[in-house]
Design a protein around this motif. Structure first.
Motif, PDB file in Angstrom:
ATOM      1  N   ASP A  82       4.915  86.382  44.482  1.00 19.62           N
ATOM      2  CA  ASP A  82       4.828  85.729  45.863  1.00 19.62           C
ATOM      3  C   ASP A  82       5.934  86.374  46.936  1.00 19.62           C
ATOM      4  OD1 ASP A  82       7.568  83.818  46.161  1.00 19.62           O
ATOM      5  OD2 ASP A  82       6.612  83.272  44.413  1.00 19.62           O
ATOM      6  N   GLY A 416       0.309  76.159  42.924  1.00 19.58           N
ATOM      7  CA  GLY A 416       0.346  76.008  44.283  1.00 19.58           C
ATOM      8  C   GLY A 416       0.126  74.805  44.517  1.00 19.58           C
ATOM      9  N   MET A 444       2.499  76.535  49.281  1.00 20.70           N
ATOM     10  CA  MET A 444       1.488  77.279  48.369  1.00 20.70           C
ATOM     11  C   MET A 444       1.893  78.798  48.724  1.00 20.70           C
ATOM     12  SD  MET A 444      -2.002  75.123  49.110  1.00 20.70           S
ATOM     13  CE  MET A 444      -3.010  76.224  48.184  1.00 20.70           C
ATOM     14  N   MET A 448       2.655  80.758  44.873  1.00 20.31           N
ATOM     15  CA  MET A 448       1.600  81.004  43.962  1.00 20.31           C
ATOM     16  C   MET A 448       1.735  82.247  43.389  1.00 20.31           C
ATOM     17  SD  MET A 448      -1.469  78.896  45.995  1.00 20.31           S
ATOM     18  CE  MET A 448      -2.635  79.676  44.942  1.00 20.31           C
ATOM     19  N   GLY A 453      -2.355  83.238  46.523  1.00 19.76           N
ATOM     20  CA  GLY A 453      -1.118  82.504  47.240  1.00 19.76           C
ATOM     21  C   GLY A 453      -1.110  82.892  48.673  1.00 19.76           C
TER      22      GLY A 453
END
Length: 582
Positions: A82, A416, A444, A448, A453
């Motif tokens: 992420d 998420g 999120m 994620m 994401g």
């Protein structure tokens, strides 16, 4: 398939803890994210940060070391890290000379690393990136920017690491790394599928005498399913496709990597190289160096890839510079003794998705029956309800994604949504509706990884970001918010209707909302849900233009898109909450 794991949702965290503990003389873990950082990096130079999904070991964490990367940002299995992981990892190794990122060209990596760079640039840290795109089977030469990065990562990372350690400027490091990328060509085949930890069946199935030709690294199918042939016949075909694409001629010099995908033996790799060398000799091409090893893997996938790296004087000098990490070394550089190292405490981190934390929350509504508008508290409870709904569909979304992708969508969405739910449960008493959507989206986006994401985080965040605070939202407000989110998603991801993405469900849903803003909130959401559901059905007709499925071309037809399915579930959850039919 039996895997040596504990809880499948904790695989990356436990792997990271074991890896750092085993090689603590060389590495340390970032204290808050899954970043592997070299203890022995040189000072006062451009920092090299690599990264991508876990499950490809020793790439990427195993290519951090002297003369290689300064750090690696590691995502979930087959999913990109992420933006926060990328940002924090790079910030930890920045020395004021800038940061270059090297990673494979995949939608999720591109989106997340771009956003990580934006965060760093906001802090005044200069960055560049080089996306490896060596897979000649994944797109034609006139669409080279769409090609995947596979085992060619090894040569590009090696070059970039040497260029950084030689003290070159960020501009010069980028130039020579791009040259290395452009001089690298790879093609792979799979003889057996990979299987994600915790999933009870492989990503795809192969018949006894079948192979997937043009294989990627994420367990996705190849560009062609064909019958097995003897090693010499298969290698000749693969070599011929590389040579058709590469600018190689008699007298040129190359490095060769025959890379196993996870379960292929050195015996098989050596047999394959025997034929590669014979063909190179016939074409008058010199071999400077060869590696037979499994550097870029895909869990226990069977099969191999062939990579040719064309050298010139500059690239040869950088390739010959010494480097060392536990899984890859050139020259005489072995690092410190174990006696010089302090014991590190056990490494623990919060798992991406905790299967023991799936109890549905107590969801309340401001009143019984149909809602005509959303207060901040109603919006908070609605998003918690949607999170529980998506978490419950983890296996369903995984199954859909496994048909034409790498099977990680369900895990990513569940993780998420779990992070969003945790954030929302802490926000009781918030009065601004937009702040509720923004908080859920940011949770999120930062957790994620994968393309999902950035995209699904933006679904909540982008439409609410910078909006004037409001205590309630009506039908028209929600329609405007979702239009803004759709615009941001398309600006970042470039997808249109027909590209077999979540946009195929989101765009018609937004259009349906806008066409029904004069009706009640429930009626508008019913129309949006219907449009999203039809959008999911329509994705079965399309070839994929983005993501892992794009290399399948017409073979992706007949399968629905997992991202579009998640959009439909979200709109269904909104309608159910507003209608009081949860």
């Amino acid at each position: 398939m039996k895997k040596i794991i504990n809880n499948p949702d904790h695989v990356v965290d436990e792997m990271m803890a074991g890896y750092i503990s085993a090689y603590r003389r060389y590495f340390e873990k970032h204290p808050s994210v899954n970043g592997v950082i070299s203890k022995q990096r040189r000072k006062d130079k451009v920092a090299l940060v690599i990264g991508g999904g876990s499950g490809h070991e020793p790439m990427f964490s195993g290519f951090v070391g002297k003369g290689l990367a300064d750090a690696a940002a590691c995502g979930n299995i087959f999913a990109s890290p992420d933006p926060n992981t990328i940002y924090e990892t790079a910030k930890a190794v920045d020395q004021g000379k800038g940061v270059i990122f090297v990673y494979g060209c995949y939608a999720g990596d591109n989106l997340n690393f771009d956003m990580g760079e934006e965060f760093l640039n906001g802090d005044g840290i200069a960055t560049t990136h080089v996306r490896v795109r060596d897979d000649v089977a994944s797109a034609p030469k006139d669409r080279i920017e769409d090609r995947r990065g596979i085992a060619g990562d090894v040569f590009v990372v090696k070059t970039a690491g040497a260029a950084c350690d030689s003290g070159r400027s960020l501009e010069e490091v980028t130039r020579v790394t791009e040259k290395a990328r452009d001089n690298t060509r790879t093609i792979g085949v799979a003889t057996a599928p990979a299987q994600l930890p915790g999933v009870d069946k492989p990503i795809f199935e192969l018949g006894e005498n079948e192979i997937e030709y043009g294989m990627g690294l994420h367990g996705e199918r190849g560009v062609l399913r064909t019958t097995w042939e003897d090693a010499d016949v298969l290698v000749t075909k693969m070599y011929g496709q590389i040579m058709e694409d590469a600018d190689l001629k008699s007298g040129d010099e190359v490095c060769v990597l025959v890379n196993g995908l996870g379960s292929t033996t050195i015996t098989e790799l050596a047999i394959a190289y025997r034929k590669v060398k014979e063909l190179l000799d016939k074409d008058g091409i010199k071999v400077h160096d060869t590696d037979l090893n499994s550097y870029c893997t895909s869990q226990e996938m069977g099969g191999f890839s062939i990579t040719l790296f064309k050298l010139d004087d500059e690239l040869k000098e950088l390739y010959d510079m010494p480097c060392y990490c536990p899984y890859y070394a050139k020259g005489e550089l072995t690092g410190a003794n174990m006696s010089d190292v302090e014991e590190n405490a056990p490494v623990e981190a919060e798992p991406e998705f905790d299967e023991n934390d799936v109890e549905e929350a107590a969801v309340t509504r401001s009143r019984a029956g149909e809602l005509t508008e959303l207060s901040a508290e109603d919006a908070r409870n609605m998003l918690i309800y949607i999170a529980d709904k998506v978490i419950a569909q983890k296996l369903y979304l995984t199954e859909i994604d496994s048909a034409i992708g790498d099977g990680d969508h369900g895990i990513g969405m569940a993780g998420g949504m779990q992070k969003a739910k945790r954030k929302l449960l802490q926000m009781q008493g918030t009065e601004d509706v937009y702040a509720v959507f923004a908080a859920a989206g940011k949770a999120m986006l930062l957790s994620m990884g994968g393309a999902s994401g950035v995209i699904f985080g933006s679904l909540y965040l982008a439409g609410a970001k910078d909006a004037e605070p409001k205590s309630v939202l009506g039908a028209a407000d929600i329609a405007r918010m979702e239009r803004k989110s759709l615009g941001a998603i398309q600006d970042r991801g470039k997808a249109e209707i027909g590209d077999k993405t979540m946009v195929d469900a989101l765009a018609p849903a937004v259009a349906a909302m806008e066409a029904n803003t004069d009706k009640t909130l429930l009626e508008m959401l019913k129309k949006a849900e219907e449009a999203a559901k039809q959008g999911v059905e329509d994705t079965k007709k399309y070839q994929a233009k983005f993501g892992r499925a794009k290399s399948l071309m017409e073979r992706a037809i007949g399968y629905q898109d997992a991202g579009a399915t998640s959009v439909w579930l979200i709109f269904q959850g909104m309608r159910e909450f507003v209608e009081d039919k949860m």
